[in-house]
Write a protein that holds these residues in place. Structure first.
Motif, PDB file in Angstrom:
ATOM      1  N   GLU A  12       0.845  -1.184   0.000  1.00  0.00           N
ATOM      2  CA  GLU A  12       0.000   0.000   0.000  1.00  0.00           C
ATOM      3  C   GLU A  12       0.878   1.231   0.000  1.00  0.00           C
ATOM      4  O   GLU A  12       1.811   1.337   0.792  1.00  0.00           O
ATOM      5  N   TYR A  13       0.580   2.120  -0.914  1.00  0.00           N
ATOM      6  CA  TYR A  13       1.296   3.379  -0.974  1.00  0.00           C
ATOM      7  C   TYR A  13       0.353   4.409  -1.576  1.00  0.00           C
ATOM      8  O   TYR A  13      -0.560   4.069  -2.319  1.00  0.00           O
ATOM      9  N   ALA A  14       0.563   5.648  -1.219  1.00  0.00           N
ATOM     10  CA  ALA A  14      -0.286   6.722  -1.732  1.00  0.00           C
ATOM     11  C   ALA A  14       0.608   7.885  -2.148  1.00  0.00           C
ATOM     12  O   ALA A  14       1.034   8.675  -1.312  1.00  0.00           O
ATOM     13  N   PRO A  15       0.909   7.979  -3.442  1.00  0.00           N
ATOM     14  CA  PRO A  15       1.738   9.092  -3.881  1.00  0.00           C
ATOM     15  C   PRO A  15       0.994  10.415  -3.703  1.00  0.00           C
ATOM     16  O   PRO A  15      -0.236  10.465  -3.740  1.00  0.00           O
ATOM     17  N   GLY A  79      13.802  12.531  -3.766  1.00  0.00           N
ATOM     18  CA  GLY A  79      12.444  12.350  -3.292  1.00  0.00           C
ATOM     19  C   GLY A  79      11.411  11.955  -4.327  1.00  0.00           C
ATOM     20  O   GLY A  79      10.214  12.118  -4.099  1.00  0.00           O
ATOM     21  N   LEU A  80      11.844  11.399  -5.465  1.00  0.00           N
ATOM     22  CA  LEU A  80      10.881  11.009  -6.496  1.00  0.00           C
ATOM     23  C   LEU A  80      10.428   9.557  -6.391  1.00  0.00           C
ATOM     24  O   LEU A  80       9.386   9.192  -6.920  1.00  0.00           O
ATOM     25  N   VAL A  81      11.211   8.717  -5.737  1.00  0.00           N
ATOM     26  CA  VAL A  81      10.796   7.351  -5.439  1.00  0.00           C
ATOM     27  C   VAL A  81      11.098   7.065  -3.972  1.00  0.00           C
ATOM     28  O   VAL A  81      11.943   7.734  -3.364  1.00  0.00           O
ATOM     29  N   THR A 101       6.689   8.791  -5.631  1.00  0.00           N
ATOM     30  CA  THR A 101       6.172   9.517  -4.474  1.00  0.00           C
ATOM     31  C   THR A 101       5.160  10.585  -4.855  1.00  0.00           C
ATOM     32  O   THR A 101       4.500  11.137  -3.988  1.00  0.00           O
ATOM     33  N   THR A 102       5.053  10.883  -6.142  1.00  0.00           N
ATOM     34  CA  THR A 102       4.148  11.933  -6.572  1.00  0.00           C
ATOM     35  C   THR A 102       3.531  11.582  -7.918  1.00  0.00           C
ATOM     36  O   THR A 102       4.164  10.922  -8.731  1.00  0.00           O
ATOM     37  N   GLU A 103       2.306  11.993  -8.122  1.00  0.00           N
ATOM     38  CA  GLU A 103       1.642  11.747  -9.398  1.00  0.00           C
ATOM     39  C   GLU A 103       1.997  12.809 -10.426  1.00  0.00           C
ATOM     40  O   GLU A 103       2.015  12.536 -11.626  1.00  0.00           O
ATOM     41  N   GLU A 104       2.269  14.015  -9.950  1.00  0.00           N
ATOM     42  CA  GLU A 104       2.554  15.116 -10.853  1.00  0.00           C
ATOM     43  C   GLU A 104       3.675  15.966 -10.275  1.00  0.00           C
ATOM     44  O   GLU A 104       3.676  16.291  -9.107  1.00  0.00           O
ATOM     45  N   LEU A 105       4.636  16.306 -11.108  1.00  0.00           N
ATOM     46  CA  LEU A 105       5.777  17.110 -10.690  1.00  0.00           C
ATOM     47  C   LEU A 105       5.728  18.435 -11.435  1.00  0.00           C
ATOM     48  O   LEU A 105       5.651  18.464 -12.668  1.00  0.00           O
ATOM     49  N   VAL A 106       5.765  19.524 -10.678  1.00  0.00           N
ATOM     50  CA  VAL A 106       5.746  20.852 -11.272  1.00  0.00           C
ATOM     51  C   VAL A 106       7.061  21.544 -10.924  1.00  0.00           C
ATOM     52  O   VAL A 106       7.405  21.680  -9.754  1.00  0.00           O
TER      53      VAL A 106
END
Length: 110
Positions: A12-15, A79-81, A101-106
């Protein structure tokens, strides 16, 4: 002969929905340097759909496990994975499971 170890139990993980990175004169980020690698981008693309181990990713992107491990370490540093669980090989070897770790990177320049 089947293994006594679970091979790939669910993790279980929630980006995060979105992560903002600001790059400017006073604020630098290694993130762009890490993302300049085609291999790193392929790894992120692979982990976007499902979490996986370094060996799973290496197979998916057609690279050596050593090369993928290097890029996973760099992606972790920025911090991306992140590790999200542990799976066991059929031989009982513990393997770290990684996910984005994130769905969208800005990226913003200031």
């Amino acid at each position: 002969m089947s293994s006594v170890f679970p091979h790939q139990p669910s993790v279980e993980y929630a980006p995060q929905k979105q992560t903002d990175v600001v790059v400017g004169r006073e604020k630098h980020s290694d993130l762009l340097q890490v993302l300049s690698s085609d291999t790193a981008q392929e790894i992120l693309g692979t982990l976007t759909d499902d979490p996986g181990t370094a060996s799973d990713v290496a197979t998916a992107v057609g690279q050596s496990i050593q090369n993928v491990t290097y890029h996973l370490d760099r992606l972790r540093e920025v911090g991306l994975v992140a590790p999200v669980g542990t799976w066991y090989s059929e031989k009982g070897k513990e393997m770290t499971v990684y996910a984005v770790t994130t769905e969208e990177l800005v990226v913003r320049f200031a």
